[in-house]
Design an enzyme around this catalytic site. Structure first.
Site, PDB file in Angstrom:
ATOM      1  N   GLU A  94       0.839  -1.193   0.000  1.00 53.15           N
ATOM      2  CA  GLU A  94       0.000   0.000   0.000  1.00 53.15           C
ATOM      3  C   GLU A  94       0.872   1.239   0.000  1.00 53.15           C
ATOM      4  OE1 GLU A  94      -2.536   0.733   3.415  1.00 53.15           O
ATOM      5  OE2 GLU A  94      -3.419   2.473   2.416  1.00 53.15           O
ATOM      6  N   LYS A 225      -8.297 -15.792  15.600  1.00 53.20           N
ATOM      7  CA  LYS A 225      -8.431 -15.264  14.241  1.00 53.20           C
ATOM      8  C   LYS A 225      -9.758 -14.532  14.004  1.00 53.20           C
ATOM      9  CE  LYS A 225      -4.573 -17.465  13.441  1.00 53.20           C
ATOM     10  NZ  LYS A 225      -4.158 -18.623  12.682  1.00 53.20           N
ATOM     11  N   ASP A 299       1.977 -14.657  12.641  1.00 52.38           N
ATOM     12  CA  ASP A 299       0.820 -15.265  11.998  1.00 52.38           C
ATOM     13  C   ASP A 299      -0.101 -14.118  11.589  1.00 52.38           C
ATOM     14  OD1 ASP A 299      -1.409 -16.641  11.194  1.00 52.38           O
ATOM     15  OD2 ASP A 299      -1.406 -18.023  12.900  1.00 52.38           O
ATOM     16  N   HIS A 390      -2.137  10.179  -0.917  1.00 50.54           N
ATOM     17  CA  HIS A 390      -2.349   8.916  -1.613  1.00 50.54           C
ATOM     18  C   HIS A 390      -2.209   9.107  -3.117  1.00 50.54           C
ATOM     19  CE1 HIS A 390      -3.381   5.623   1.080  1.00 50.54           C
ATOM     20  NE2 HIS A 390      -3.638   6.595   1.936  1.00 50.54           N
TER      21      HIS A 390
END
Lengths: 397, 397, 397, 397
Positions: A94, A225, A299, A390
């Site tokens: 990004e 998760k 993870d 951006h």
């Protein structure tokens, strides 16, 4: 190209049953994939390590994703474990992200750095026990409290680093949901807590004098998760607070914004966040966390939980801006999992965090990084520079 | 090694102000990092592409994270765009993950594959407008409805692929929170919606006859990189449903479990999830999503939102198990962002999804992958093989 | 005294099948209850009206609960419908409550009163439609949009005051959850929306060319008598904002607190509320709402939804305290339900709200009342007078 | 009629400063209200007790709301405290409600009654302590654990019935949020826990060796009168489970529905509830709870919390329907508050619950009542009789 008719024979991905983590096995799959899909995979197959090193990390290995790393810093941390300046590797695609965190680190350094504190540390597995009725569930709960020492012993026989701290109980219907909370050393600990809790449950099933109709090793109460209020309340992984107090004039000098405008915007964000039912009243902690996680072999799916946050800010009478971010379920490791993979280990080493004894320092660096990114994006929004930035940095078509 | 005294001069990461995306600039930073931190970075600096290709993706580029990719499949998808068999690249360091998804894909293929449907498609930016009191906020809301066409025109002048679908309004206090909802072609669209909404807001600020005290381009109501109820209700990115009906005997044959036991466990998980305040009553969709996201150049921080899910299952009278997972805010792209990076593009090509026209197909493949992982882990839990599997495949110290 | 053996014959409460709402029928039940339970019920049986007036409000009528009413006021409201001063009847048994609201009304009157605005008005019923798969659910959704006019006509044939405004759609799995949103005149409208939506669904079931596997008239998406994020976002009943700006010195004069301390406490409460997962970041709006609801014949169980609230406050540079409370699902009526019962009607008349045309005025008065109670309790907490006040006024043993 | 000009002098409600709970004082207010508002208040002023009895329950007493009570039953309870049959007084103005609960009680009695179990019992006050930084908050937390006995002693000196069980800690930013959990005998306990915690905090402020910047006695972490995830997880008041197993054929005989259809509808409701972000996946527990609360003098505003619930149901292989409802924050009293008011006391006496020793029995009866109402409404929805029933019984215009 996904044109294989479904009706046909299943063509599994080739595997070498003797040793599947070799260059040969990887190459065989590469050829298979090329043939089946038409993709060249020239870059995927460019990696700098022997597949054997990834033996515990991946099955059916075929190559690597190369994720660009940008270096942000210096980040000044006044932690209990992390002290001094750090250059933080951020793996992302990004555009703007690294620049934005870098800018926040600059601001915060001028203000004296980020203070970090680990408030709690607990990784859990959450088995559920079912009984004939609620009454037996309650009885079992009492028995479990009384027999904690034995349960702990059974759990800890399976692990060197895991220590069972306590077992929280939550009842509903004829079910007792438990949270077996562990400290897990420098590992994230999901596997070791799973194994330890399975052993504990086996002991319980053998020794409980009453009747347990059934147990499930997991029951959506550790919410691995996944993001949940229970983890935001009761901690999963590390609960870390990062704090900084920024002189008002610094916002004007470095950020072209002001502490007053930031504070007013914060109030609106707090309300918006409360009404939208969000798990994080801040801006974008997931960005920094994900980028560090990818770089350092965490993870990455734990971003689901680790991205929850509580922001609390104050506009002080002198115009200073006290800003804090609390990450209630930051799941990190400096040992085990992907931390030993070649690039990942190097990135941990860059932070002086690889291996035993590094995990709290690492958690502090992550939290400090997050705080810098929050102030940077927050400032960009109030300064109306966000879209512009951006546009400048994030275009790559 | 983080020993630099904080008091000293700030030593920024070196940058080449002319062109910072070159091998030379990257090497300069590499040397800087080696010197400052003592890490060798031999692997980080092993990448197979010219830094120039990452110009819009990263700042202060220093190298790459090499994340192992395993190949799972064949995955049989009966989608509207994705039809046939796919071999899915999963980038992860969590041992067992690829094997588990692979196993689920095998089960589901025998049952005829996964049906996928995209229910909705909307990416948003959420500006907030502040007024003197609630009454003026309400008036503005009415004006905004009446002037939607002009606002849309202003927004769309900044983008080719973004189309403003509607503007949702939510009021609280003297503030109107809006959600400007767009379709964004094959891009994920966070940047283009930001830019378009900024233009729309500029038009509004110039043309609204009343007084707007202030506006903020973002207000925690799009909850970018965060999980929220509003996004679970109203969609962010793609809203995708994956469904499969699995004959009961297949669970016994392939999974050593049964549909009855799975269904009972699901009931407990539903209750546990409801009580814990989780954003996903399923098992671990974040695992599959993250692994595909890293492999294919998605914005991985979007796992925060994309990991929310609704699981709905039924035990049919004949023992079949109907299982569905709804992903209400799956944020994906096949164009822009990291999708054009070398390994990432190759992985998209492996799925036949790279570039224009691929995004819905890709969303369907992701959702189908998730479903397979859910059935696999769910079965492992009820079969009590879960810990064992991790012990076998996930050890790498 | 609950000693009847369970094994015996069921002894139902006596009923007069011809006309059960008479003094005789009530007396028969009274005797039955006295005999069975030993309670005297002398007060319960003291009521001032003919049981016939309660025919649509109660079954198996035996008497009344006499709930004490205290009068608070004057409450100064600057609403769109409610304008001027009101004396508000509060029915409660919680000592201190009336005094506290009264004190808040005094404070706010000195500051110029409460501004109230109704932002939205929508009562709903939420049927769910089940299909073979998600794809058919999506198709049905499109059909429903196209056939809105016919559905609306079918719905509105059952009611004079209900008008179907729109139908919101939310998908998950193979199910379409709808919210049929109505305006309902001066009725709360739960029954009329139920009836209208049942008629609409009957029309749909007859006319939809595709196959609907099943429909359920309610599916936990209107969340009647329950608090939910969807209602907080999308409104149920009236969405009302009450606002006031209180000069800082008034807090010191009237409340022995200060706007600075209140504002700091508000920040802590916002954080506490966000972390605790509360449906109301304010103090105790349920107190005022419940007391007015009991007095005026509202459906008091709607306190479940009506007690949700968003508080937004600002400390202005001059020390003024802007305070607002948004009640997103305030369910009120001035017609139908319990509003016509004798004491209840009198209380509505006291506010000039009974009957047709009164409901918005009434909603504004309730919201204004709530705001006064918030400021009063908030002040008591920061002034540490809270416990004292309860000790003084709330002891009745 | 609310026509008094706001600009004028404030005309307060008349009060007798010597003794305000007399017939004279009440009459003076009645005249005042009549004059100011034009309402007759003939029924409001019809009450059967001396105002003196309401001295601790109301200020500025003017009369009563007469809320109709219907008698439902017999309700068969197999509790630990409540055993046998009960006739339950329900005070409501919602037609159909009593009939519906009555019908559910009939069904459940035929199935052998409701089993009830109190799982936990804890009323809390939640002070927040602010420190210079998070680190000091953590230190204070450790100190608080070490000094629990002294804190407990300080708290308990203010109360006979309140016993401090434990202090839960939740950290965010530089703040420690605590939950001081008490058992409170037969009182609901909000006041006594407030007083006890204030005393505990005073002791803490005097004895803590470090620096506490500020404390607030309440911080939105007990969420009094509001619904919250923390209370659903950690209990407020009583945590009660009600369970029943209903033979499938009974649904057909008594309810014209079936256990299969109920169970399928439950699955849809679970999903709808999860997606809507509701605090109760059941049907309408607030109805029964509110009606019993008004009748028996509970603090009815606690419906906000008490209406949260977890429903868990199972369709057994033989067609039996196991149904349970867990009420995690049921706030009840049989002593203090409004329980001693004349009609309220009579209603508690009807249940054999008035006064000391009755509270657990009463909590069980409430939970059993709720379960019956859930099965009745659930059946009506699947039998599509729901609207009809309301049409028949709930019309009173």
């Amino acid at each position: 190209m996904s044109t294989t008719a479904a009706a046909g024979e299943r063509v599994p991905v080739p595997r070498d049953r003797e040793n599947d983590h070799t260059h040969e096995a990887a190459r065989a799959r590469l050829e298979f994939a090329r043939e089946r899909t038409g993709a060249s995979l020239d870059h995927v197959s460019s990696y700098s390590f022997d597949p054997g090193v990834a033996a515990g990390n991946i099955e059916q290995f075929v190559g690597v994703a190369q994720v660009p790393i940008g270096l942000a810093g210096p980040l000044l941390v006044n932690g209990e474990e992390a002290q001094g300046e750090f250059y933080v590797p951020l793996a992302t695609a990004e555009g703007t992200l690294v620049a934005s965190y870098n800018r926040g680190m600059k601001l915060v350094r001028e203000a004296g750095g980020v203070k970090t504190t680990i408030m709690d540390d607990r990784m859990q597995r959450a088995p559920a026990f079912l009984f004939e009725s609620a009454r037996e569930a309650r009885e079992f709960g009492a028995w479990l409290d009384e027999n904690f020492d034995e349960v702990k012993e059974a759990a800890e026989q399976t692990t060197r680093s895991g220590k069972l701290q306590d077992i929280e109980q939550y009842t509903a219907s004829r079910i007792l949901f438990c949270r077996f909370n562990y400290t897990t050393g420098d590992a994230a600990g999901q596997n070791l807590t799973g194994k330890a809790t399975a052993a504990a449950c086996a002991w319980i099933m053998s020794n409980y004098p009453g009747k347990i109709e059934r147990f499930l090793l997991e029951s959506n109460f550790a919410t691995d998760k996944k993001s949940s209020q229970v983890n935001m309340l009761r901690t999963r992984g590390k609960r870390v607070v990062a704090e900084a107090t920024i002189p008002g004039e610094l916002f004007e000098k470095v950020m072209r914004s002001s502490s007053e405008r930031l504070f007013q915007a914060r109030q609106v964000s707090n309300l918006g966040g409360f009404m939208s039912g969000v798990n994080n009243n801040g801006a974008h902690s997931a960005n920094g966390i994900t980028a560090v996680f990818i770089a350092t072999g965490q993870d990455v799916a734990n971003v689901a939980e680790s991205s929850a946050a509580f922001v609390f800010a104050e506009l002080r009478p002198n115009g200073d801006y006290y800003y804090s971010v609390t990450i209630p379920s930051l799941i990190v490791a400096t040992y085990g999992g992907g931390t030993g993979l070649p690039t990942q280990r190097e990135c941990l080493e860059m932070l002086g965090c690889y291996g035993k004894g590094g995990v709290k320092k690492f958690a502090e660096i992550v939290a400090a990084t997050v705080l810098c990114g929050e102030l940077s994006l927050g400032s960009a929004i109030v300064a109306e520079e966000w879209v512009e930035a951006h546009d400048l940095l994030g275009r790559n078509r």
